[in-house]
Write a protein that holds these residues in place. Structure first.
Motif, mmCIF file in Angstrom:
data_model
loop_
_atom_site.group_PDB
_atom_site.id
_atom_site.type_symbol
_atom_site.label_atom_id
_atom_site.label_comp_id
_atom_site.label_asym_id
_atom_site.label_seq_id
_atom_site.Cartn_x
_atom_site.Cartn_y
_atom_site.Cartn_z
ATOM 1 N N GLN A 130 0.831 -1.035 -0.098
ATOM 2 C CA GLN A 130 -0.124 -0.043 -0.046
ATOM 3 C C GLN A 130 0.802 1.228 0.145
ATOM 4 N N MET A 131 1.855 1.269 0.934
ATOM 5 C CA MET A 131 2.774 2.430 1.004
ATOM 6 C C MET A 131 3.552 2.686 -0.470
ATOM 7 N N ALA A 132 4.250 1.746 -1.050
ATOM 8 C CA ALA A 132 4.842 1.854 -2.303
ATOM 9 C C ALA A 132 3.800 2.206 -3.315
ATOM 10 N N GLY A 133 2.815 1.640 -3.538
ATOM 11 C CA GLY A 133 1.754 1.695 -4.462
ATOM 12 C C GLY A 133 1.207 3.185 -4.381
ATOM 13 N N MET A 134 0.988 3.647 -3.360
ATOM 14 C CA MET A 134 0.671 4.870 -3.311
ATOM 15 C C MET A 134 1.663 6.145 -3.785
ATOM 16 N N ALA A 135 2.728 5.763 -3.078
ATOM 17 C CA ALA A 135 3.851 6.660 -3.295
ATOM 18 C C ALA A 135 4.299 6.623 -4.882
ATOM 19 N N PHE A 136 4.253 5.373 -5.488
ATOM 20 C CA PHE A 136 4.358 5.566 -7.043
ATOM 21 C C PHE A 136 3.481 6.333 -7.748
ATOM 22 N N VAL A 137 2.047 6.106 -7.408
ATOM 23 C CA VAL A 137 1.072 6.865 -7.944
ATOM 24 C C VAL A 137 1.138 8.340 -8.023
ATOM 25 N N LEU A 138 1.225 8.738 -6.526
ATOM 26 C CA LEU A 138 1.317 10.271 -6.222
ATOM 27 C C LEU A 138 2.693 10.714 -7.047
ATOM 28 N N SER A 139 3.517 9.878 -7.093
ATOM 29 C CA SER A 139 4.949 10.709 -7.844
ATOM 30 C C SER A 139 4.583 11.072 -9.315
ATOM 31 N N ILE A 140 3.796 10.075 -9.921
ATOM 32 C CA ILE A 140 3.729 10.273 -11.214
ATOM 33 C C ILE A 140 2.680 11.486 -11.297
ATOM 34 N N VAL A 141 1.774 11.296 -10.503
ATOM 35 C CA VAL A 141 0.549 12.267 -10.703
ATOM 36 C C VAL A 141 1.351 13.841 -10.445
ATOM 37 N N ILE A 142 2.127 13.835 -9.396
ATOM 38 C CA ILE A 142 2.875 15.073 -9.381
ATOM 39 C C ILE A 142 3.796 15.613 -10.367
ATOM 40 N N ALA A 223 8.975 12.187 -7.551
ATOM 41 C CA ALA A 223 8.392 12.928 -8.513
ATOM 42 C C ALA A 223 9.396 14.269 -8.913
ATOM 43 N N CYS A 224 10.245 14.595 -8.035
ATOM 44 C CA CYS A 224 11.090 15.863 -8.405
ATOM 45 C C CYS A 224 12.104 15.296 -9.495
ATOM 46 N N PHE A 225 12.516 13.879 -9.269
ATOM 47 C CA PHE A 225 13.356 13.230 -10.268
ATOM 48 C C PHE A 225 12.652 13.051 -11.455
ATOM 49 N N TYR A 226 11.456 12.558 -11.439
ATOM 50 C CA TYR A 226 10.783 12.177 -12.877
ATOM 51 C C TYR A 226 10.433 13.716 -13.508
ATOM 52 N N THR A 272 11.567 3.788 -18.813
ATOM 53 C CA THR A 272 12.798 3.467 -18.317
ATOM 54 C C THR A 272 13.188 3.886 -16.983
ATOM 55 N N LEU A 273 13.032 5.028 -16.805
ATOM 56 C CA LEU A 273 13.314 5.598 -15.620
ATOM 57 C C LEU A 273 12.566 4.922 -14.333
ATOM 58 N N ILE A 274 11.280 4.805 -14.628
ATOM 59 C CA ILE A 274 10.366 4.370 -13.446
ATOM 60 C C ILE A 274 10.750 2.832 -13.323
ATOM 61 N N GLY A 275 10.805 2.011 -14.365
ATOM 62 C CA GLY A 275 11.473 0.605 -14.134
ATOM 63 C C GLY A 275 12.657 0.634 -13.044
ATOM 64 N N LEU A 276 13.655 1.243 -13.819
ATOM 65 C CA LEU A 276 15.130 1.249 -12.774
ATOM 66 C C LEU A 276 14.901 1.901 -11.418
ATOM 67 N N ASN A 277 13.791 2.616 -11.240
ATOM 68 C CA ASN A 277 13.766 3.275 -9.866
ATOM 69 C C ASN A 277 12.703 2.368 -8.930
ATOM 70 N N ILE A 278 12.227 1.431 -9.409
ATOM 71 C CA ILE A 278 11.105 0.628 -8.598
ATOM 72 C C ILE A 278 11.926 0.056 -7.496
ATOM 73 N N GLY A 279 13.224 -0.721 -7.714
ATOM 74 C CA GLY A 279 14.070 -1.176 -6.793
ATOM 75 C C GLY A 279 14.517 -0.107 -5.658
ATOM 76 N N ALA A 280 14.537 1.217 -6.225
ATOM 77 C CA ALA A 280 14.884 2.195 -5.090
ATOM 78 C C ALA A 280 13.695 2.317 -4.235
ATOM 79 N N PHE A 326 11.068 -7.992 -11.685
ATOM 80 C CA PHE A 326 9.792 -8.035 -12.725
ATOM 81 C C PHE A 326 9.576 -6.783 -12.873
ATOM 82 N N ALA A 327 9.756 -5.517 -12.350
ATOM 83 C CA ALA A 327 9.366 -4.463 -12.784
ATOM 84 C C ALA A 327 10.139 -4.176 -14.001
ATOM 85 N N ASN A 328 11.035 -4.468 -14.178
ATOM 86 C CA ASN A 328 12.063 -4.197 -15.194
ATOM 87 C C ASN A 328 11.613 -5.041 -16.454
#
Length: 347
Positions: A130-142, A223-226, A272-280, A326-328
């Motif tokens: 839940q925490m990682a999923g919400m953070a991922f969606v919020l970063s893209i939305v921002i 979000a800043c990185f993206y 590509t950046l999102i795929g690489l960032n999933i691990g981080a 699997f994200a990659n």
């Protein structure tokens, strides 16, 4: 005089379709072939990761049998516990035993909590997801609207403000960001809880309140990185791509050019950046869960490391690694779906 022999073209095509049944067409799918090739790499990689984690846990100081028996236990009692836990067997035997159990769904037994690891995962994994999923969606939305707004007029006021804020926030590590958020919103303003987690069964709003600060700690730096990356790629497309000039010559507006033309090409780099960032992102949950006392996978893994709970640590690290891998793989498949050159193997 040249005359064409044989059946007409339409008839030959129909015959070819009849020869290629549904299974043949599915097996010949370039995307499925790509997935099969990637899986041939992913499966051995996961085996290597699990073996490395096992070796690292073996090298860590501390005796799990001593921890389980207690510091006041005699040597005979410690040896009895060691035999009961199976720690008297050679390392490779214990690893193969764990691997065989994992393949059949048995991930072992926690020596600290005296519970099955699968039971612990069932309690902790939803919190981290839940925490990682919400953070991922919020970063893209921002990130998306900020990048588009900044790229619409490079060098303008919006662009300068977005770049300054993103550069400033990007320089702050997520654990420092977490402490600053706690100081402002929990200690000073008293609006949100500083620590703790409320499950969804305790109510949607209490659950969201307990998640806001941890999610912001993870999402803001991403979000800043993206936003910075996407803004730079969009500006490059706008300044150098010939198809942008063509769109301008047809009278397309700025937003239309940005969204329908430049963003489509820039989305490949962002993907590509999102795929690489999933691990981080998954790795960042370990620290954030600890700061906010969240009962997730990261906290479980840290507790396992401190108590030499091999089965728990091995399972947690394996799940983190599998998530990144699997994200990659998903990103590779999305490339193939979006770009025919990748699908048919030219890139």
């Amino acid at each position: 005089m040249n005359r064409t022999t044989g059946p007409p073209v339409a008839e030959r095509d129909t015959g070819a379709e009849k020869r290629d049944g549904p299974l043949t067409q599915i097996a010949g799918s370039p995307i499925l072939r790509l997935i099969a090739r990637r899986l041939m790499i992913v499966v051995p990689l996961l085996f290597v990761v699990s073996a490395l984690v096992f070796l690292l846990m073996e090298a860590l100081p501390g005796d799990p049998a001593r921890i389980q028996a207690g510091m006041d236990a005699s040597e005979e009692q410690v040896e009895a516990v060691r035999t009961q836990m199976g720690l008297d067997r050679p390392g490779y035997v214990r690893y193969l035993s764990w691997l065989g159990g994992a393949l059949s769904g048995d991930l072992g037994h926690s020596i600290i909590s005296d519970r099955e690891v699968t039971t612990l995962l069932g309690e902790r994994l939803p919190v981290t997801l839940q925490m990682a999923g919400m953070a991922f969606v919020l970063s893209i939305v921002i990130a998306l609207p900020l990048a588009l707004a900044a790229a619409r007029r490079p060098g303008g006021l919006v662009d300068r403000v977005v770049m300054f804020c993103s550069m400033t926030l990007l320089a702050v590590p997520n654990f420092v960001m977490a402490l600053l958020l706690v100081l402002v919103f929990a200690v000073t303003l008293g609006m949100l809880p500083a620590i703790g987690y409320v499950p969804l069964s305790g109510g949607l709003w209490p659950n969201m309140r307990s998640m806001i600060l941890p999610v912001l700690s993870l999402a803001v730096p991403m979000a800043c990185f993206y936003a910075r990356f996407l803004r730079g790629d969009l500006v490059e497309q706008l300044n150098a791509a010939a198809y942008i000039d063509t769109a301008r010559s047809k009278g397309a507006g700025r937003w239309r050019i940005l969204w329908l033309h430049a963003f489509r090409n820039s989305s490949f780099g962002l993907l590509t950046l999102i795929g690489l960032n999933i691990g981080a992102l998954v790795g960042g949950t370990v620290i954030i869960e600890r700061i906010f006392a969240m009962p997730g996978m990261g906290t479980l893994m840290l507790e396992g490391v401190m108590s030499s709970d091999v089965a728990v640590v091995q399972t947690c690290v394996f799940i983190f690694a599998a998530t990144a891998v699997f994200a990659n793989l998903f990103v590779d498949v999305m490339y193939a779906v979006l770009d025919p050159r990748v699908r048919y193997g030219s890139h």
